[in-house]
Design a protein around this motif. Structure first.
Motif, PDB file in Angstrom:
ATOM      1  N   ARG A   6     -13.804  22.413 -44.821  1.00  0.00           N
ATOM      2  CA  ARG A   6     -12.741  21.466 -44.497  1.00  0.00           C
ATOM      3  C   ARG A   6     -11.680  22.180 -43.667  1.00  0.00           C
ATOM      4  NH1 ARG A   6     -11.356  16.979 -47.168  1.00  0.00           N
ATOM      5  NH2 ARG A   6     -12.398  17.657 -49.082  1.00  0.00           N
ATOM      6  N   GLU A   7     -11.260  21.525 -42.588  1.00  0.00           N
ATOM      7  CA  GLU A   7     -10.234  22.110 -41.735  1.00  0.00           C
ATOM      8  C   GLU A   7      -8.842  21.712 -42.213  1.00  0.00           C
ATOM      9  OE1 GLU A   7      -8.550  21.201 -37.327  1.00  0.00           O
ATOM     10  OE2 GLU A   7     -10.688  21.714 -37.417  1.00  0.00           O
ATOM     11  N   LEU A   8      -8.009  22.717 -42.420  1.00  0.00           N
ATOM     12  CA  LEU A   8      -6.611  22.481 -42.737  1.00  0.00           C
ATOM     13  C   LEU A   8      -5.751  22.927 -41.565  1.00  0.00           C
ATOM     14  CD1 LEU A   8      -6.150  23.654 -46.443  1.00  0.00           C
ATOM     15  CD2 LEU A   8      -6.551  21.353 -45.588  1.00  0.00           C
ATOM     16  N   GLY A   9      -4.666  22.212 -41.331  1.00  0.00           N
ATOM     17  CA  GLY A   9      -3.687  22.602 -40.327  1.00  0.00           C
ATOM     18  C   GLY A   9      -2.378  22.889 -41.037  1.00  0.00           C
ATOM     19  N   ILE A  10      -1.977  24.153 -41.117  1.00  0.00           N
ATOM     20  CA  ILE A  10      -0.797  24.543 -41.876  1.00  0.00           C
ATOM     21  C   ILE A  10       0.425  24.559 -40.955  1.00  0.00           C
ATOM     22  CG2 ILE A  10       0.204  26.282 -43.391  1.00  0.00           C
ATOM     23  CD1 ILE A  10      -2.367  25.010 -44.443  1.00  0.00           C
ATOM     24  N   PRO A  11       1.364  23.617 -41.132  1.00  0.00           N
ATOM     25  CA  PRO A  11       2.591  23.659 -40.326  1.00  0.00           C
ATOM     26  C   PRO A  11       3.496  24.799 -40.777  1.00  0.00           C
ATOM     27  CG  PRO A  11       2.227  21.473 -41.334  1.00  0.00           C
ATOM     28  CD  PRO A  11       1.342  22.462 -42.031  1.00  0.00           C
ATOM     29  N   THR A  12       4.473  25.145 -39.941  1.00  0.00           N
ATOM     30  CA  THR A  12       5.481  26.108 -40.376  1.00  0.00           C
ATOM     31  C   THR A  12       6.270  25.511 -41.534  1.00  0.00           C
ATOM     32  OG1 THR A  12       7.155  25.247 -38.866  1.00  0.00           O
ATOM     33  CG2 THR A  12       5.690  26.979 -38.016  1.00  0.00           C
ATOM     34  N   VAL A  13       6.959  26.356 -42.281  1.00  0.00           N
ATOM     35  CA  VAL A  13       7.752  25.866 -43.405  1.00  0.00           C
ATOM     36  C   VAL A  13       8.840  24.917 -42.909  1.00  0.00           C
ATOM     37  CG1 VAL A  13       9.249  26.525 -45.328  1.00  0.00           C
ATOM     38  CG2 VAL A  13       7.263  27.937 -44.751  1.00  0.00           C
ATOM     39  N   THR A  14       9.435  25.226 -41.751  1.00  0.00           N
ATOM     40  CA  THR A  14      10.455  24.334 -41.173  1.00  0.00           C
ATOM     41  C   THR A  14       9.882  22.952 -40.912  1.00  0.00           C
ATOM     42  OG1 THR A  14      11.680  26.160 -40.138  1.00  0.00           O
ATOM     43  CG2 THR A  14      11.994  23.959 -39.208  1.00  0.00           C
ATOM     44  N   ASP A  15       8.688  22.903 -40.324  1.00  0.00           N
ATOM     45  CA  ASP A  15       8.076  21.601 -40.047  1.00  0.00           C
ATOM     46  C   ASP A  15       7.637  20.902 -41.322  1.00  0.00           C
ATOM     47  OD1 ASP A  15       8.353  21.321 -37.253  1.00  0.00           O
ATOM     48  OD2 ASP A  15       6.736  22.761 -36.909  1.00  0.00           O
ATOM     49  N   ARG A  16       7.247  21.658 -42.346  1.00  0.00           N
ATOM     50  CA  ARG A  16       6.921  21.032 -43.626  1.00  0.00           C
ATOM     51  C   ARG A  16       8.165  20.397 -44.242  1.00  0.00           C
ATOM     52  NH1 ARG A  16       3.554  25.761 -44.639  1.00  0.00           N
ATOM     53  NH2 ARG A  16       4.662  26.404 -46.533  1.00  0.00           N
ATOM     54  N   LEU A  17       9.316  21.055 -44.075  1.00  0.00           N
ATOM     55  CA  LEU A  17      10.574  20.494 -44.562  1.00  0.00           C
ATOM     56  C   LEU A  17      10.892  19.174 -43.854  1.00  0.00           C
ATOM     57  CD1 LEU A  17      13.374  20.613 -46.000  1.00  0.00           C
ATOM     58  CD2 LEU A  17      14.162  21.950 -44.026  1.00  0.00           C
ATOM     59  N   ILE A  18      10.776  19.156 -42.542  1.00  0.00           N
ATOM     60  CA  ILE A  18      11.099  17.949 -41.775  1.00  0.00           C
ATOM     61  C   ILE A  18      10.124  16.827 -42.109  1.00  0.00           C
ATOM     62  CG2 ILE A  18      11.277  16.980 -39.441  1.00  0.00           C
ATOM     63  CD1 ILE A  18      12.042  19.863 -38.516  1.00  0.00           C
ATOM     64  N   GLN A  19       8.835  17.170 -42.207  1.00  0.00           N
ATOM     65  CA  GLN A  19       7.840  16.156 -42.553  1.00  0.00           C
ATOM     66  C   GLN A  19       8.093  15.587 -43.944  1.00  0.00           C
ATOM     67  OE1 GLN A  19       3.676  16.708 -41.883  1.00  0.00           O
ATOM     68  NE2 GLN A  19       3.975  18.082 -40.155  1.00  0.00           N
ATOM     69  N   ASN A  58       5.867  23.541 -53.792  1.00  0.00           N
ATOM     70  CA  ASN A  58       4.470  23.551 -53.331  1.00  0.00           C
ATOM     71  C   ASN A  58       4.021  24.925 -52.867  1.00  0.00           C
ATOM     72  OD1 ASN A  58       4.013  20.878 -53.868  1.00  0.00           O
ATOM     73  ND2 ASN A  58       4.435  20.180 -51.786  1.00  0.00           N
ATOM     74  N   LYS A  59       4.993  25.807 -52.596  1.00  0.00           N
ATOM     75  CA  LYS A  59       4.698  27.161 -52.098  1.00  0.00           C
ATOM     76  C   LYS A  59       3.907  27.045 -50.801  1.00  0.00           C
ATOM     77  CE  LYS A  59       4.906  29.061 -56.757  1.00  0.00           C
ATOM     78  NZ  LYS A  59       4.206  29.808 -57.829  1.00  0.00           N
ATOM     79  N   GLY A  60       2.707  27.503 -50.753  1.00  0.00           N
ATOM     80  CA  GLY A  60       1.919  27.370 -49.540  1.00  0.00           C
ATOM     81  C   GLY A  60       2.107  28.544 -48.597  1.00  0.00           C
ATOM     82  N   ALA A  61       1.167  28.683 -47.675  1.00  0.00           N
ATOM     83  CA  ALA A  61       1.142  29.812 -46.747  1.00  0.00           C
ATOM     84  C   ALA A  61       2.099  29.589 -45.581  1.00  0.00           C
ATOM     85  CB  ALA A  61      -0.284  30.009 -46.224  1.00  0.00           C
ATOM     86  N   ALA A  62       2.364  30.664 -44.873  1.00  0.00           N
ATOM     87  CA  ALA A  62       3.208  30.581 -43.687  1.00  0.00           C
ATOM     88  C   ALA A  62       2.451  29.912 -42.551  1.00  0.00           C
ATOM     89  CB  ALA A  62       3.647  31.976 -43.270  1.00  0.00           C
ATOM     90  N   GLY A  63       3.187  29.369 -41.604  1.00  0.00           N
ATOM     91  CA  GLY A  63       2.588  28.757 -40.426  1.00  0.00           C
ATOM     92  C   GLY A  63       2.417  29.769 -39.313  1.00  0.00           C
ATOM     93  N   VAL A  64       2.373  29.290 -38.058  1.00  0.00           N
ATOM     94  CA  VAL A  64       2.124  30.180 -36.921  1.00  0.00           C
ATOM     95  C   VAL A  64       3.265  31.157 -36.683  1.00  0.00           C
ATOM     96  CG1 VAL A  64       0.590  28.549 -35.758  1.00  0.00           C
ATOM     97  CG2 VAL A  64       3.053  28.451 -35.309  1.00  0.00           C
ATOM     98  N   ASP A  65       4.465  30.863 -37.216  1.00  0.00           N
ATOM     99  CA  ASP A  65       5.588  31.782 -37.032  1.00  0.00           C
ATOM    100  C   ASP A  65       5.565  32.936 -38.021  1.00  0.00           C
ATOM    101  OD1 ASP A  65       6.234  30.445 -39.343  1.00  0.00           O
ATOM    102  OD2 ASP A  65       8.172  29.686 -38.638  1.00  0.00           O
ATOM    103  N   GLY A  66       4.677  32.883 -39.003  1.00  0.00           N
ATOM    104  CA  GLY A  66       4.552  33.961 -39.973  1.00  0.00           C
ATOM    105  C   GLY A  66       5.643  34.015 -41.015  1.00  0.00           C
ATOM    106  N   LEU A  67       6.509  33.004 -41.084  1.00  0.00           N
ATOM    107  CA  LEU A  67       7.635  33.021 -42.009  1.00  0.00           C
ATOM    108  C   LEU A  67       7.291  32.298 -43.303  1.00  0.00           C
ATOM    109  CD1 LEU A  67      10.587  32.224 -39.550  1.00  0.00           C
ATOM    110  CD2 LEU A  67       9.703  34.458 -40.252  1.00  0.00           C
ATOM    111  N   ASP A  68       7.554  32.952 -44.427  1.00  0.00           N
ATOM    112  CA  ASP A  68       7.333  32.316 -45.719  1.00  0.00           C
ATOM    113  C   ASP A  68       8.560  31.496 -46.115  1.00  0.00           C
ATOM    114  OD1 ASP A  68       9.250  34.131 -46.616  1.00  0.00           O
ATOM    115  OD2 ASP A  68       7.791  35.461 -47.576  1.00  0.00           O
ATOM    116  N   ILE A  69       8.581  31.014 -47.357  1.00  0.00           N
ATOM    117  CA  ILE A  69       9.675  30.143 -47.800  1.00  0.00           C
ATOM    118  C   ILE A  69      11.031  30.836 -47.685  1.00  0.00           C
ATOM    119  CG2 ILE A  69      10.631  28.859 -49.753  1.00  0.00           C
ATOM    120  CD1 ILE A  69       8.161  27.530 -48.795  1.00  0.00           C
ATOM    121  N   GLU A  70      11.150  32.034 -48.248  1.00  0.00           N
ATOM    122  CA  GLU A  70      12.441  32.724 -48.267  1.00  0.00           C
ATOM    123  C   GLU A  70      12.884  33.131 -46.864  1.00  0.00           C
ATOM    124  OE1 GLU A  70      14.349  32.716 -50.791  1.00  0.00           O
ATOM    125  OE2 GLU A  70      12.775  31.695 -51.929  1.00  0.00           O
ATOM    126  N   GLN A  71      11.950  33.591 -46.046  1.00  0.00           N
ATOM    127  CA  GLN A  71      12.296  33.970 -44.677  1.00  0.00           C
ATOM    128  C   GLN A  71      12.756  32.758 -43.872  1.00  0.00           C
ATOM    129  OE1 GLN A  71       8.442  35.721 -43.891  1.00  0.00           O
ATOM    130  NE2 GLN A  71       9.302  37.784 -43.796  1.00  0.00           N
TER     131      GLN A  71
END
Length: 393
Positions: free
Chosen positions: A127-140, A75-88
């Protein structure tokens, strides 16, 4: 996670990881109708029985997490509040996952706030989007893969959005079938700002009726109340499920299923895709009420409120409620007229100037915002007085 050492800690009961993953993988009809035992392409052969608990442990098995990571990465997607992308994030999880997993199982895990992003909609609103961190996207996503096989079979067949094996084309086919049967009048059920107004307590209560796992319920509530970050400012969140996380669509369907069941109980023909719902009827008389009828239905309630609360010394509150009611009725009127040309012609009949009629008609899809300012000069207080709308102030 694929090729990540972080998943090598002692796993729970393993299942077989499938090749399909997330919401994109189609489920067979037989899998959805086998009662409490389900096989899912993301979780493998796992016994998921309502009332047995242990769902969080199943979500955190190595195989399920690998499938979840594959989906999040795709899904790729942007980083969350921690600023970390997928690889980071992958690098971080190689070191921290063991501690995160233990915190999850112990009920100590606290999700990060979501990052607020506004994206434009075709009608000019946002439309308002709420982007979780990649870690939280994994858990969700891991949670979704375990919960969806349990919860999805309980949803109405009239619901087509964000469900395995269903898509917008299914809703279109259902609509076509209704119209071919003679039901050519469409009533648009407006669930305005639904995702922003979800009541957390009600949602959690509905979830408890479908799953019996305190750890999962506690974690989902933590995600609902995690807060939202915008411009460096953290705001608490007491309502809503911001779109952007893997769990949000399924949670929305849990609440919207009550709308489906209510419409089914009344025998209506309808199709719903997320918060867009259309009811198909055979005549205009069966589908909409005139503004006069709406006001007459509302009148007894207003008279009752005024009689009961009239002694209270709150004139400002009454004025604000009067204004809100007229604002809401103006919005309803615009929705009844619906099309720009109809709005323009109706306003001209009511005495609107050329400029006002054109401006209001040009913003026909922005119901609430368009129901103030220029429209007030046409659908005036006197207009509603003539319809019989009782004033509270």
């Amino acid at each position: 996670m694929q090729n990540c050492k972080v998943m090598r800690q002692k796993p729970g009961q393993p299942g077989r990881a499938g090749r399909r993953h997330g919401e994109a993988g189609p489920d067979t009809a037989s899998d959805e109708t086998r009662g409490t035992l389900h096989k899912h392409p993301d979780t493998g052969s796992v016994n998921l029985k309502v009332g047995t608990g242990g769902l969080l442990e199943k979500a955190l098995t190595r195989q399920n997490l690998q499938a979840a990571w594959k989906r999040v990465k795709a899904n790729k997607g942007a980083a969350g509040v921690d600023g970390l992308d997928i690889e980071q994030t992958a690098q971080q999880l190689r070191v921290q996952w063991s501690d995160i997993r233990q915190a999850l199982l112990a009920g100590r895990y606290r999700p990060s706030p979501v990052r607020k992003v506004m994206i434009p909609k075709p009608d000019g609103s946002q439309r308002e989007l709420g982007i979780p961190t990649v870690t939280d996207r994994l858990i969700q996503q891991a949670l979704l893969q375990v919960l969806q096989p349990l919860i999805d079979p309980t949803f109405s067949n009239h619901s087509h959005g964000f469900r395995p094996g269903r898509r917008a084309h299914d809703a279109v086919r259902a609509a076509r079938a209704y119209m071919q049967s003679g039901k050519r009048v469409v009533v648009d059920v407006d669930l305005e700002k639904f995702f922003d107004r979800v009541n957390h307590d009600i949602l959690v209560d509905r979830l408890r009726k479908r799953i019996d796992d305190a750890g999962v319920i506690r974690l989902i509530r933590a995600y609902l109340t995690a807060g939202i970050m915008a411009g460096g400012v953290l705001s608490e969140r007491h309502l809503g499920t911001p779109q952007g996380g893997p769990l949000s669509p399924m949670l929305a369907n849990v609440l919207l299923d009550e709308v489906d069941k209510a419409l089914e109980a009344r025998g209506y023909s309808f199709a719903r895709y997320a918060d867009d719902c259309n009811v198909y009827v055979g005549s205009k008389r069966a589908g909409g009420r005139s503004m006069t009828e709406v006001v007459q239905k509302l009148r007894p309630y207003l008279l009752g409120w005024k009689a009961y609360f009239g002694l209270a010394q709150t004139p400002g509150v009454w004025r604000e409620l009067d204004e809100w009611l007229r604002h809401r009725l103006r919005a309803i009127q615009l929705k009844h007229w619906k099309r720009p040309r109809t709005i323009y012609l109706e306003l001209k009949v009511l005495g609107a100037t050329e400029d006002v009629a054109r401006q209001v008609a040009g913003n026909c899809h922005r119901w609430w915002r368009n129901s103030a300012m220029q429209l007030n000069s046409v659908l005036t207080i006197a207009y509603f007085d003539r319809l019989g709308l009782s004033r509270l102030s």
